[in-house]
Scaffold this motif. Structure first.
Motif, mmCIF file in Angstrom:
data_model
loop_
_atom_site.group_PDB
_atom_site.id
_atom_site.type_symbol
_atom_site.label_atom_id
_atom_site.label_comp_id
_atom_site.label_asym_id
_atom_site.label_seq_id
_atom_site.Cartn_x
_atom_site.Cartn_y
_atom_site.Cartn_z
ATOM 1 N N LEU A 1 -8.199 3.926 7.200
ATOM 2 C CA LEU A 1 -9.034 2.745 6.954
ATOM 3 C C LEU A 1 -8.589 1.593 7.849
ATOM 4 O O LEU A 1 -9.413 0.841 8.385
ATOM 5 C CB LEU A 1 -8.928 2.357 5.482
ATOM 6 C CG LEU A 1 -9.788 1.173 5.017
ATOM 7 C CD1 LEU A 1 -11.258 1.442 5.285
ATOM 8 C CD2 LEU A 1 -9.555 0.921 3.533
ATOM 9 N N LEU A 2 -7.279 1.468 8.044
ATOM 10 C CA LEU A 2 -6.740 0.431 8.926
ATOM 11 C C LEU A 2 -7.268 0.602 10.346
ATOM 12 O O LEU A 2 -7.626 -0.375 11.012
ATOM 13 C CB LEU A 2 -5.211 0.490 8.918
ATOM 14 C CG LEU A 2 -4.485 -0.493 9.848
ATOM 15 C CD1 LEU A 2 -4.747 -1.923 9.422
ATOM 16 C CD2 LEU A 2 -2.983 -0.209 9.869
ATOM 17 N N ARG A 3 -7.368 1.856 10.812
ATOM 18 C CA ARG A 3 -7.849 2.123 12.167
ATOM 19 C C ARG A 3 -9.310 1.674 12.324
ATOM 20 O O ARG A 3 -9.686 1.118 13.356
ATOM 21 C CB ARG A 3 -7.708 3.606 12.496
ATOM 22 C CG ARG A 3 -8.270 3.971 13.860
ATOM 23 C CD ARG A 3 -8.005 5.424 14.208
ATOM 24 N NE ARG A 3 -8.702 5.823 15.418
ATOM 25 C CZ ARG A 3 -8.316 5.530 16.656
ATOM 26 N NH1 ARG A 3 -7.215 4.818 16.831
ATOM 27 N NH2 ARG A 3 -9.014 5.929 17.699
ATOM 28 N N ARG B 1 -6.333 -5.522 -9.022
ATOM 29 C CA ARG B 1 -4.882 -5.359 -9.025
ATOM 30 C C ARG B 1 -4.241 -6.388 -8.095
ATOM 31 O O ARG B 1 -4.894 -6.969 -7.227
ATOM 32 C CB ARG B 1 -4.511 -3.938 -8.585
ATOM 33 C CG ARG B 1 -5.150 -2.864 -9.456
ATOM 34 C CD ARG B 1 -4.798 -1.469 -8.982
ATOM 35 N NE ARG B 1 -3.393 -1.176 -9.168
ATOM 36 C CZ ARG B 1 -2.836 0.011 -8.870
ATOM 37 N NH1 ARG B 1 -3.583 0.986 -8.362
ATOM 38 N NH2 ARG B 1 -1.541 0.227 -9.062
ATOM 39 N N ASN B 2 -2.944 -6.585 -8.268
ATOM 40 C CA ASN B 2 -2.188 -7.502 -7.416
ATOM 41 C C ASN B 2 -1.679 -6.722 -6.203
ATOM 42 O O ASN B 2 -0.667 -6.027 -6.272
ATOM 43 C CB ASN B 2 -1.022 -8.109 -8.199
ATOM 44 C CG ASN B 2 -0.347 -9.239 -7.427
ATOM 45 O OD1 ASN B 2 -0.200 -9.189 -6.212
ATOM 46 N ND2 ASN B 2 0.063 -10.273 -8.152
ATOM 47 N N LEU B 3 -2.406 -6.826 -5.101
ATOM 48 C CA LEU B 3 -2.051 -6.045 -3.919
ATOM 49 C C LEU B 3 -0.714 -6.487 -3.332
ATOM 50 O O LEU B 3 -0.005 -5.678 -2.716
ATOM 51 C CB LEU B 3 -3.153 -6.157 -2.868
ATOM 52 C CG LEU B 3 -4.519 -5.563 -3.236
ATOM 53 C CD1 LEU B 3 -5.482 -5.658 -2.060
ATOM 54 C CD2 LEU B 3 -4.384 -4.106 -3.674
ATOM 55 N N GLY B 4 -0.368 -7.767 -3.518
ATOM 56 C CA GLY B 4 0.928 -8.248 -3.032
ATOM 57 C C GLY B 4 2.077 -7.498 -3.681
ATOM 58 O O GLY B 4 3.025 -7.082 -3.002
ATOM 59 N N PHE C 1 -3.116 -4.700 4.084
ATOM 60 C CA PHE C 1 -3.300 -5.856 3.205
ATOM 61 C C PHE C 1 -3.630 -7.105 4.023
ATOM 62 O O PHE C 1 -4.557 -7.852 3.686
ATOM 63 C CB PHE C 1 -2.038 -6.088 2.370
ATOM 64 C CG PHE C 1 -2.067 -7.350 1.550
ATOM 65 C CD1 PHE C 1 -2.986 -7.513 0.521
ATOM 66 C CD2 PHE C 1 -1.180 -8.372 1.815
ATOM 67 C CE1 PHE C 1 -3.026 -8.681 -0.230
ATOM 68 C CE2 PHE C 1 -1.202 -9.542 1.068
ATOM 69 C CZ PHE C 1 -2.127 -9.696 0.047
ATOM 70 N N TYR C 2 -2.902 -7.320 5.112
ATOM 71 C CA TYR C 2 -3.156 -8.498 5.936
ATOM 72 C C TYR C 2 -4.500 -8.406 6.653
ATOM 73 O O TYR C 2 -5.156 -9.423 6.892
ATOM 74 C CB TYR C 2 -2.031 -8.699 6.945
ATOM 75 C CG TYR C 2 -0.739 -9.155 6.305
ATOM 76 C CD1 TYR C 2 -0.723 -10.260 5.450
ATOM 77 C CD2 TYR C 2 0.460 -8.481 6.518
ATOM 78 C CE1 TYR C 2 0.441 -10.681 4.838
ATOM 79 C CE2 TYR C 2 1.640 -8.898 5.911
ATOM 80 C CZ TYR C 2 1.620 -9.995 5.070
ATOM 81 O OH TYR C 2 2.767 -10.402 4.453
#
Length: 453
Positions: free
Chosen positions: A263-265, A293-296, A309-310
């Motif tokens: 997914l990042l790609r 949800r708290n992704l951090g 995440f970023y």
């Protein structure tokens, strides 16, 4: 100067811009015979001024003009009015330039000398195309208004959320919607898509929480025939289906780490490969992700990729829970009553006591829970008024009728506990508590004074 109402000029209004006076006089006369109203201008510098003064249906623009060429005028016109159809007038030697102008927004071109029947056909098509374009614009506006109408609430929290949606929608930035279940994240995603330049393209929802771990890549990226047992033919993935539009990744926190890297790609390059495939596939999609949800924390616990995440957290919008916008509960409840009671013979409304009771409840299931409660109350209510008795016990309050030191409690004990419970829910407001209890405020005051004595 105000533009005249189109109803005042029944005939289609055309602006002819050409520096050849002899040709223009003949052409203008023929257009008038076709029942068009025609304004003529030879000075290219006055075109924008004329467009600001009258509402033209079509612009006929010569490519070669003495001071500013037609291509430059076309660019200026399109910045001013994207909907106005522009038909370029050209000689045989400039057909390549005319084709170039169409790529820049011209509707069509006419090569001199042209037949009058050809002129009529092209102008009619241009006006019909404009009507269709304006109709689609009104449809898009209507859809957006309907989505706005569902983003119910006048609370500061809700107004701030809508303002954020309006700001980010026109861009292609990736958006992360954060909020508890039932707060309306999908509705927010749909509104962002509807207000973007991708509004006419697909809006594809991917519910990451329901994707089987072994099939998630096939669903997202597609697969080639024979990629795995049961893959009898090629399948296009959801990203391919959404090409040109928006992919909404609902509950993105549920995606497994391997799929997260792929997914990042896509986010970084716009490319992926089908499962079992060797060729790279390029797509142009905007990604909106949502999570409860708290992704951090998930990043800290190595459950979610930090780089992903970023990438998805470029523009974060927090959808407020209902307990933080309780001033919207009445409007929301009335909306659901109207929505559900359309199929009922008798219109219904909430009593003041029921409204106060609902406003003092925390709604852990948020808007989804409120809608379910309203639907249930509409079914249970036997009159035109939905009262406290029609609400579920968890909203009215559930009491333990047994005492610790004996099998049963007295009525006065239960009554006292219930009054204290309601007062607590009303933050000590005796007028509200009396309304819920269905007694006069003086009666409640006397009861409280008696218990203190």
């Amino acid at each position: 100067m105000d533009k005249p109402d189109k109803k005042e000029t029944q005939k289609p209004l055309i602006l002819l811009v050409d520096d050849d006076a002899t040709f223009s006089n003949v052409f203008r006369r023929e257009l008038t015979r076709m029942d068009f109203e025609v304004d003529y201008e030879s000075d290219s510098k006055r075109v924008l001024q004329l467009l600001g003064e009258r509402s033209y249906d079509v612009l006929l623009l010569d490519i070669f003009l003495p001071e500013t060429d037609g291509i430059a005028v076309l660019q200026s016109v399109k910045k001013l009015n994207t909907e106005l159809p522009v038909i370029m007038l050209t000689g045989y030697a400039t057909i390549d330039t005319a084709i170039k102008s169409m790529k820049m927004g011209a509707f069509d071109y006419l090569s001199k000398p042209f037949r009058l029947d050809e002129v009529r056909v092209v102008i009619d098509k241009a006006m019909e195309n404009r009507k269709l374009s304006e109709s689609n614009a009104r449809l898009r506006e209507g859809l957006s208004e309907r989505l706005y109408s569902k983003m119910i609430g006048k609370s500061k929290a809700m107004l701030d959320t809508i303002a954020m949606i309006k700001k980010v929608a026109p861009s292609d930035s990736t958006v992360l919607l954060m909020g508890e279940s039932g707060t309306g994240k999908e509705l927010a995603a749909r509104l962002i898509h509807r207000l973007s330049h991708r509004a006419e393209e697909p809006f594809v929802i991917v519910d990451c929480s329901t994707l089987h771990v072994n099939l998630v890549e096939s669903e997202l990226f597609g697969h080639e025939k024979g990629a795995y047992t049961g893959a009898s033919k090629r399948k296009h993935g959801l990203f391919e289906v959404a090409n040109g539009g928006t992919t909404f990744l609902d509950e993105i926190g549920e995606i497994n780490p391997l799929t997260q890297s792929k997914l990042l790609r896509i986010i970084e390059t716009g490319e992926f490969r089908r499962l079992g495939g060797t060729e790279g596939i390029s797509v142009d999609v905007r990604i909106i992700a949502a999570t409860n949800r708290n992704l951090g924390i998930m990043v800290t616990d190595n459950l979610f990729r930090e780089d992903l995440f970023y990438r998805i957290n470029v523009f974060c919008i927090k959808i407020p829970p209902l307990r933080e916008r309780k001033e919207d509960i009445v409007e929301l409840a009335n909306y659901f009553v109207e929505k559900r009671s359309q199929s009922m013979r008798q219109p219904k409304e909430f009593s003041d006591s029921a409204i106060i009771m609902m406003q003092n409840y925390d709604w852990p299931g948020n808007i989804r829970e409120l809608e379910n409660v309203v639907e249930r109350a509409l079914v249970l209510s036997e009159t035109s008024v939905i009262d406290v008795d029609d609400l579920p016990l968890n909203i009215r309050g559930n009491f333990n009728f047994a005492a610790r030191d004996k099998d049963f409690r007295s009525l006065s004990e239960i009554e006292g506990d219930y009054i204290r419970f309601i007062l607590n829910k009303c933050n000590g407001n005796q007028a509200q508590a009396a309304a819920i209890l269905g007694v006069d405020p003086k009666t409640l005051y006397r009861h409280l004074r008696k218990n203190r004595e």
